[in-house]
Design an enzyme around this catalytic site. Structure first.
Site, PDB file in Angstrom:
ATOM      1  CG  LEU A 233      -1.956  -1.118   1.300  1.00 56.47           C
ATOM      2  CD1 LEU A 233      -2.711  -1.051   2.619  1.00 56.47           C
ATOM      3  CD2 LEU A 233      -2.936  -1.036   0.134  1.00 56.47           C
ATOM      4  N   GLY A 234       1.976   1.226   0.709  1.00 55.88           N
ATOM      5  CA  GLY A 234       2.846   2.389   0.780  1.00 55.88           C
ATOM      6  C   GLY A 234       4.094   2.088   1.576  1.00 55.88           C
ATOM      7  N   GLY A 236       7.158   4.012   4.106  1.00 53.00           N
ATOM      8  CA  GLY A 236       7.629   5.170   4.844  1.00 53.00           C
ATOM      9  C   GLY A 236       9.128   5.112   5.028  1.00 53.00           C
ATOM     10  N   GLY A 237       9.635   5.826   6.020  1.00 53.70           N
ATOM     11  CA  GLY A 237      11.071   5.854   6.267  1.00 53.70           C
ATOM     12  C   GLY A 237      11.631   4.499   6.629  1.00 53.70           C
ATOM     13  CG  PHE A 238      13.068   3.847   9.701  1.00 53.59           C
ATOM     14  CD1 PHE A 238      14.249   3.875   8.986  1.00 53.59           C
ATOM     15  CD2 PHE A 238      12.782   4.905  10.543  1.00 53.59           C
ATOM     16  CE1 PHE A 238      15.147   4.927   9.116  1.00 53.59           C
ATOM     17  CE2 PHE A 238      13.664   5.962  10.686  1.00 53.59           C
ATOM     18  CZ  PHE A 238      14.850   5.976   9.972  1.00 53.59           C
ATOM     19  CB  SER A 239       7.296   1.086   8.451  1.00 52.12           C
ATOM     20  OG  SER A 239       6.709   2.327   8.126  1.00 52.12           O
ATOM     21  CD  GLU A 240       8.800  -2.814   2.435  1.00 51.71           C
ATOM     22  OE1 GLU A 240       9.649  -2.575   1.572  1.00 51.71           O
ATOM     23  OE2 GLU A 240       8.421  -3.971   2.721  1.00 51.71           O
ATOM     24  CG  ASP A 357       2.030  13.507  14.035  1.00 57.41           C
ATOM     25  OD1 ASP A 357       2.208  14.666  13.598  1.00 57.41           O
ATOM     26  OD2 ASP A 357       2.502  12.502  13.478  1.00 57.41           O
TER      27      ASP A 357
END
Length: 525
Positions: A233-234, A236-240, A357
């Site tokens: 789906l997407g 990020g910096g340190f994650s899928e 956040d």
């Protein structure tokens, strides 16, 4: 004596008979248990076969979806554009090149510009032939008579001016051509905006496919003997984040895989895991219709672990704003109402939680439509638990968060850390609502986070300035002002915001007048 012996023999026979009956009954039960066990084995085998077929079908559907997505992406590379490596010195840099659809629109725009220039020339030429006024006509007639009496041997040249009727006809034709060009340019602009939205989707999909092709989880593994990974789906910096299927509960889920890099120092790995577990401990107990559910967490290997979340099939609010710039007030208000409902829940639980956040990227739109009407908030990585009796707490992670959506008190620097409360989230709601209505952030819109910090942008954000367009109701503006009150002591908290008149359902005039008349009747009685 004989009677006693006969009685004893009879009783022993009865006991033996009962024992035999019980043995028979036990054997029957054993047989039934064996039959049931065999049935259970068959059912398990059947379930395993069903799961295997279900798994196979899911993988087949996912594979087909991936293939179709890649074929569409390849077609769009020619139509919408693609990243092309361009050499700069000794290295290559990926540069975006527009496709033929944009080039065709650019050619049409150039043609319209040329036609407009030609039209301007014709207008100037026509202006020179504009018929003179009545006074000028009389003067010209007198001059013509004088000149004719002086010399009749030369013919008077024809007038350079058009007649009023001829001028009006030509002027009307030029006006109609200008209107047609304007309409054509408006249609072209609408087509360009539509194409631009398609390009954004295409770029996003191209990056997703690239990341998926380079992921070690791309070949449909089953994590924890339960979660079948389907498609990315997407990243990020340190994650899928993968779309997955829970083979036990039979539901789609979102599997967020956290990767720890081998070259990280041990203290960095420890802090990352500690942070993730802290988020899990906060998130796992939350149960509300406007908050994404967290189902599970487990280790995958020595350097990776996975959190399993509720799957939402829509985009987030941030992507919606990038595509459409603004959201109509009615839809924006509905999103705010649901967000505030989630915040109310967070503040009413035993240990209240500050999200800290809250931003468009953490508001998920449920459904495939642009505005389905239902939203859920997510990402509790920076959340704060109010585990003290006071209604505020020390900000221990100053510098974290997304600066455009944080209030002034989060940027105050001093000997002691600033105090924060749920009023942080109230400020964020005001910023998000403003951005939905006007297509830009109220403070530091075109600034980077570093510039916001350096220029003290939020610390100077004492008053919000509303653009003239688009038109927004005064009630909405006043609601935003109440959220963006500079001094936290004067700003409403979440529970107070829930009772704001702007978020209340509209009062039916007929029913309210009836209620008033009934009250008057009762008072008179």
């Amino acid at each position: 004596m004989e009677t006693f012996l006969s009685t004893g023999v009879a009783s022993s026979q009865e006991k033996e008979s009962k024992i035999e009956d019980l043995k028979t009954l036990v054997e029957d039960y054993k047989n039934q248990v064996d039959i049931q066990q065999k049935a259970v084995v068959k059912v398990k085998e059947s379930l395993e076969k069903c799961l295997a077929i279900n798994k196979k079908l899911l993988i087949t559907a996912s594979t087909l979806e991936k293939k179709t997505g890649r074929e569409t992406c390849m077609k769009n590379r020619l139509r919408l554009g693609q990243f092309v490596p361009v050499r700069q010195g000794v290295s290559f840099v990926e540069t975006w090149v527009d496709g033929h659809a944009f080039k065709e629109l650019a050619a049409q725009q150039e043609k319209i510009n040329q036609q407009r220039e030609e039209l301007e020339k014709q207008k100037k030429a026509l202006a020179k032939k504009k018929p003179p006024s009545n006074a000028t006509n009389v003067k010209e007639k007198r001059l013509s008579k004088t000149s004719s009496s002086d010399s009749d041997q030369f013919a008077r040249p024809s007038s350079p001016f058009l007649s009023p009727m001829e001028y009006h006809e030509r002027e009307e034709i030029l006006k109609l051509r200008a209107m047609a060009l304007k309409k054509e340019e408006t249609d072209l602009q609408m087509e360009l905006e539509k194409l631009d939205r398609e390009r954004n989707l295409h770029i996003r999909e191209s990056k997703r496919i690239h990341n998926e092709d380079n992921s070690k989880f791309k070949d449909h593994p089953t994590l924890n003997s339960r979660y079948l990974l389907l498609n990315l789906l997407g990243k990020g910096g340190f994650s899928e984040v993968y779309k997955g299927y829970d083979l036990k509960e039979h539901r789609y889920v979102a599997c967020k895989i956290h990767q720890l890099f081998n070259d990280w120092k041990e203290d960095k790995k420890t802090n990352y895991i500690k942070h993730a577990l802290r988020e899990y401990n906060i998130h796992k107990s939350l149960d509300h219709s406007r908050i994404v559910r967290l189902y599970d967490v487990f280790e995958i290997g020595q350097h990776s672990f996975c959190t399993v979340l509720e799957y939402c099939d829509g985009n987030d609010l941030d992507f919606l704003l990038k595509q459409h710039k603004t959201v109509p007030e009615r839809e924006a208000k509905c999103i705010v109402m649901q967000t505030v409902s989630a915040l109310k829940y967070l503040n009413e639980i035993k240990l209240p939680v500050i999200h800290y956040d809250l931003k468009p990227g953490n508001i998920l739109l449920v459904g495939t439509g642009a505005l389905s009407g239902e939203v859920k908030i997510t990402d509790f990585g920076l959340s704060k638990v109010m585990d003290c009796s006071d209604d505020s707490m020390d900000l221990t992670s100053q510098g974290a968060g997304t600066y455009w959506y944080l209030p002034p008190e989060c940027f105050v620097v001093g000997k002691e850390p600033p105090k924060i409360s749920s009023k942080v989230d109230v400020w964020s709601v005001g910023v998000i609502f403003f951005q939905m209505l006007y297509g830009k952030k109220p403070f530091g819109h075109n600034q980077t986070q570093a510039a916001i910090l350096e220029n003290n942008t939020i610390l100077k954000a004492r008053e919000v300035d509303f653009p003239a367009k688009p038109a927004v109701s005064n009630e909405a503006k006043n609601f935003i002002r109440r959220c963006l009150v500079y001094r936290k002591e004067e700003r409403a908290d979440v529970l107070t915001l829930c009772d704001d008149a702007y978020l209340k359902p509209p009062v039916n005039r007929k029913s309210s007048s009836t209620a008033t008349s009934l009250q008057n009747t009762n008072s008179q009685t």
